[in-house]
Design an enzyme around this catalytic site. Structure first.
Site, PDB file in Angstrom:
ATOM      1  N   GLU A 214       1.148  -0.798  -0.198  1.00  0.00           N
ATOM      2  CA  GLU A 214      -0.092  -0.115  -0.058  1.00  0.00           C
ATOM      3  C   GLU A 214       0.842   1.305   0.021  1.00  0.00           C
ATOM      4  OE1 GLU A 214      -2.453   0.525   3.404  1.00  0.00           O
ATOM      5  OE2 GLU A 214      -3.967   2.065   2.752  1.00  0.00           O
ATOM      6  N   ASP A 292     -12.009   1.820   4.201  1.00  0.00           N
ATOM      7  CA  ASP A 292     -12.871   2.320   5.570  1.00  0.00           C
ATOM      8  C   ASP A 292     -13.933   3.110   4.863  1.00  0.00           C
ATOM      9  OD1 ASP A 292     -11.311   1.169   7.672  1.00  0.00           O
ATOM     10  OD2 ASP A 292      -9.316   1.480   6.629  1.00  0.00           O
TER      11      ASP A 292
HETATM   12  N1  HPA Z   1      -4.045   0.004   6.021  1.00  0.00           N
HETATM   13  C1  HPA Z   1      -3.704  -0.769   6.853  1.00  0.00           C
HETATM   14  N2  HPA Z   1      -4.635  -0.790   8.240  1.00  0.00           N
HETATM   15  C2  HPA Z   1      -5.501   0.004   7.887  1.00  0.00           C
HETATM   16  C3  HPA Z   1      -5.981   0.648   6.749  1.00  0.00           C
HETATM   17  C4  HPA Z   1      -5.315  -0.024   5.922  1.00  0.00           C
HETATM   18  O1  HPA Z   1      -5.640   0.686   4.756  1.00  0.00           O
HETATM   19  N3  HPA Z   1      -7.244   0.511   7.413  1.00  0.00           N
HETATM   20  C5  HPA Z   1      -7.457  -0.102   8.148  1.00  0.00           C
HETATM   21  N4  HPA Z   1      -6.272  -0.317   9.192  1.00  0.00           N
HETATM   22 ZN    ZN Z   2      -7.349  -2.254   5.233  1.00  0.00          ZN
END
Ligand code: HPA
Ligand code: ZN
Length: 354
Positions: A214, A292
């Site tokens: 990510e 989220d």
């Molecule tokens: N990345 C990492 N941790 C998380 C995320 C995310 O997008 N959303 C909620 N916890």
């Molecule tokens: Zn996530």
């Protein structure tokens, strides 16, 4: 929003959601409401002005600078959940939205360590979320799976305690916990911090996924695979390593991509920068998800529409995405067959778009 016939097509397209944090469905309204009900002190607006009102909090959510900036608010938000019914109601609220967006199957994350850290028993959290899942199955006809996420900002010892709670309650055997994942801060903590836990879970045949690629480079993805993950959450930085990308395509590893999240957390500038086209061309399987939704301004259909606006995909490409979402879901063949059938029926209704 996309054109109306396309919107109808995308809304009704049978979807599987694989990447949504139930705690990420806590809206500012619900945060203020539950804080009052449960007597939870939110931060003093003198030190954290975002908590002045629902409006200021909502406005602040529009300006996240990074994953960790978002996580700061996400963990504060979670602190208002106390009773089993709070967890159940939160899950139910998500399933109602998901159902309206055309979700037929949902695999949902939750982060028990963070709640346990403030004294909420593991059993309370799980019982609440399971009640929400059961209600969605009975009243909405959804199939659901609960995936427990370990959080990388807490010490590995904390994850080991929660893992022991799962074993003590026999939640793998009873299929109450269907899989494990990890999330929270990506860059910083050791990439392989859950090596021992994932090895033990692998031995038990537990399904494993992991947030990787990510913010972190592709080595976060390869480490997750090395530890036994068979699915990668986000994974957008995979495009930086063509060899790894070829391997992932060949092995059919699913990426659970979350386009609006990536824009909101500044991983990309626009949805058009999410490597949707590259993944399609390389034969990398992915699903499109909300992550989220209460924080990123959109549920799953908003993400589908944003992808359609940015890439103008064909009906055949959307069908591939929908079918790959089914094939890589953690469900049995019978349920998969039902979902394939409903995709086929839906696509046939929109011949005019093809
Ligand atoms: N990345 C990492 N941790 C998380 C995320 C995310 O997008 N959303 C909620 N916890
Ligand atoms: Zn996530």
């Amino acid at each position: 929003m996309c054109q109306s016939t396309w919107h109808d097509f995308l809304r009704g397209l049978p979807k599987c959601e694989h990447h949504v944090h139930l705690e990420g469905c806590l809206t500012p309204e619900l945060i203020f409401q539950l804080a009052e009900k449960n007597n939870v002190q939110l931060p003093d607006p003198k030190s954290e002005p975002a908590y002045e009102s629902i409006q200021t909090l909502t406005a602040r959510y529009g300006h996240f600078s990074s994953l960790d900036d978002f996580l700061h608010f996400y963990f504060i938000g979670m602190s208002v959940l106390n009773q089993e019914s709070d967890f159940a109601d939160l899950a139910w609220a998500y399933f109602l939205k998901a159902h309206a967006d055309g979700v037929h199957h949902a695999e949902v994350f939750f982060d028990p360590q963070v709640h346990q850290d403030r004294g909420i028993p593991y059993e309370t959290i799980v019982a609440g979320f399971v009640a929400g899942c059961k209600r969605a199955e009975t009243e909405l006809g959804l199939s659901t799976r609960l995936i427990l996420c370990f959080v990388r900002h807490l010490p590995v010892e904390s994850a080991k305690k929660t893992y022991q709670d799962i074993l003590d309650s026999r939640h793998f055997e009873s299929d109450i916990i269907h899989g494990l994942g990890w999330s929270s801060t990506e860059v910083g903590p050791p990439k392989d911090m859950y090596r021992e836990i994932y090895a033990s879970a692998s031995e038990r045949g537990v399904r494993l996924t992991a947030h990787a690629g990510e913010e972190g480079d592709p080595t976060y993805i390869s480490t997750a695979l090395e530890l036994g993950a068979t699915r990668i959450d986000h994974g957008i930085r995979l495009v930086e390593d063509p060899v790894l990308m070829e391997r992932i395509a060949k092995e059919g590893v699913l990426l659970t991509v979350c386009p609006l999240s990536n824009v909101q957390l500044k991983c990309v500038k626009t949805v058009a920068e999410v490597p949707i086209r590259k993944f399609l061309d390389a034969g990398v399987k992915f699903s499109i998800n909300s992550d989220d939704p209460a924080y990123f301004g959109g549920y799953i259909l908003d993400n589908y529409c944003a992808v359609h606006e940015a890439f103008g995909l064909s009906v055949a490409e959307w069908r591939t995405i929908a079918e790959n979402s089914v094939s890589e879901s953690w469900i049995g063949d019978e349920r998969k067959a039902e979902l394939y059938k409903s995709i086929e029926v839906h696509v046939a209704k929109f011949a005019e778009l093809a």
